[in-house]
Design a protein around this motif. Structure first.
Motif, short mmCIF file in Angstrom:
data_model
loop_
_atom_site.label_atom_id
_atom_site.label_comp_id
_atom_site.label_asym_id
_atom_site.label_seq_id
_atom_site.Cartn_x
_atom_site.Cartn_y
_atom_site.Cartn_z
N CYS A 24 0.85 -1.18 0.00
CA CYS A 24 0.00 0.00 0.00
C CYS A 24 0.89 1.24 0.00
CB CYS A 24 -0.84 -0.06 1.28
SG CYS A 24 -2.15 1.10 1.31
N TRP A 31 -3.57 7.36 2.16
CA TRP A 31 -3.25 5.96 1.87
C TRP A 31 -4.09 5.47 0.71
CZ3 TRP A 31 0.87 3.57 3.64
CH2 TRP A 31 1.48 4.06 4.79
N GLU A 33 -5.22 2.12 -2.02
CA GLU A 33 -5.82 0.79 -1.84
C GLU A 33 -4.74 -0.24 -1.56
OE1 GLU A 33 -9.20 -0.31 -2.31
OE2 GLU A 33 -9.46 1.85 -1.96
N LEU A 34 -5.11 -1.24 -0.80
CA LEU A 34 -4.19 -2.36 -0.57
C LEU A 34 -4.07 -3.16 -1.86
CD1 LEU A 34 -2.76 -3.47 1.96
CD2 LEU A 34 -4.77 -4.92 2.32
#
Ligand code: PLP
Ligand code: COI
Length: 341
Positions: A24, A31, A33-34
């Motif tokens: 990520c 932050w 998206e994973l």
């Protein structure tokens, strides 16, 4: 699920390629998206702060398979919080707890077949890490960060497993300064321990027992693990601003109380080494590693704790209780274990 044909009982503590890792990025103040990746490489700018100024922190935790085949995580919330403290200590962007949770759960699920079977003595080591990326030359915190989690099935950190090892008391080296970064899990602490650890390994020791770097009078910790000693029905462990607050150690304090021991967290002078009945190293990787002998590299003085190369009685009880809670064999009275669905 596909079964892996691995020699689970003889795994080293090391890296093994698994199918996926998760990643990520923190960019433009948020932050992203994973992401799921099957690449073992990361591509970052050559002027990243992680590479030049050591802006990097990591965590280490384990997942265990129980008798029921279910995967159990041990106190992951503590690791998530400690990563935030590490980030804070070297001015990195803090990783939100829910992002940490999603990342570790996802990477375990994706690599389910690598979680060692119940009874093998092995576990799935989870390594989350956070570091500064993006082009920068001035000594300043990065504005962009990358968070990655990979996993690896592992056996015991010290090759002997639950058997006493010898430690070298290294006066000539400091791991961390009293007001430095020893209390957080940043890469630089480990770089500064490498030379002392090599000297210890070359002399046949499992690891180094570091002293407090200011006065050189007190025990700090044992390489990548905390130190504890047992005497007079008391579990004693160093209080120091330059050691990592070990989650295993905090758990052992509770378990020691459960077993009817008193617990003391205080400065432990070197001279007190003579008075312990049992001593050991503890940590996620080390679990409990009993210490058989400590040798002072300056004076050659030897402190010996075992006659027959067997772990002490109380260390054994603590070890068995900890592992049986982690694997679900003993009911967890503390709410430490989370079963993954
Ligand atoms: N001390 C150091 C320097 C470590 O690297 C570790 C490992 O994480 C520990 C102690 C043990 O901490 P924990 O029990 O949270 O794994
Ligand atoms: C751990 O116990 O998880 C650690 O991080 C030790 C590691 C540095 C090998």
């Amino acid at each position: 699920m596909e079964e892996l044909n691995l020699d689970w009982g003889n795994l080293p503590f090391g890296y093994m390629k698994t199918d996926y890792n998760v990643r990520c990025y923190y960019k433009n103040g948020e932050w992203g998206e994973l992401e799921i990746s099957s690449s073992e490489e990361v591509s970052i700018h050559m002027a990243s702060t992680a590479l030049h100024y050591g802006q990097e922190a990591f965590e280490g935790m384990k997942a265990f398979k129980g008798k029921d085949g279910k995967i159990r995580l041990f106190r992951w919330q503590e690791n998530a919080k400690r990563l935030q403290e590490s980030a804070d200590g070297i001015l990195m962007e803090k990783l939100p707890i829910d992002l940490f949770e999603n990342a570790i759960k996802k990477v375990i699920k994706l690599n389910e077949k690598f979680v060692p079977p119940y009874g093998s003595g092995a576990s799935l080591y989870i390594r989350p890490f956070l570091f500064g990326i993006g082009a920068q030359v001035g000594v300043r915190p990065a504005t962009e960060y990358m968070f990655v989690v990979f996993v690896s099935p592992v056996g015991p950190y010290f090759k002997t497993g639950f058997k006493p090892v010898n430690m070298l008391l290294a006066r000539g080296f400091d791991r961390a300064a009293p007001q430095g970064t020893g209390h957080i899990k940043v890469g630089g602490n480990y770089a500064s321990s490498l030379k002392a650890m090599k000297i210890a390994h070359d002399k046949g020791f499992a690891s180094v027992l570091f002293l407090d770097s200011k006065e050189k009078k007190y025990i700090d910790e044992c390489g990548p693990a905390n130190f504890f000693g047992i005497k007079n029905n008391t579990y004693i462990t160093p209080k120091s601003s330059s050691i990592l607050p070990s989650i295993t150690n905090k758990s052992l304090e509770k378990l020691a109380e459960m077993l009817g021991l008193k617990v003391e967290r205080r400065a432990v002078p070197i001279d007190e080494l003579e008075t312990f009945d049992e001593v050991g190293a503890c940590g996620t990787a080390a679990v409990i590693t009993p210490i058989g002998k400590i040798i002072d590299n300056d004076t050659d003085k030897e402190y010996s704790y075992t006659k027959d190369d067997k772990p002490g009685k109380i260390s054994t009880k603590l070890y068995e209780l900890l592992v049986s809670i982690q694997t679900g064999d003993t009911e967890d009275p503390f709410g430490w274990v989370e079963i993954l669905d």
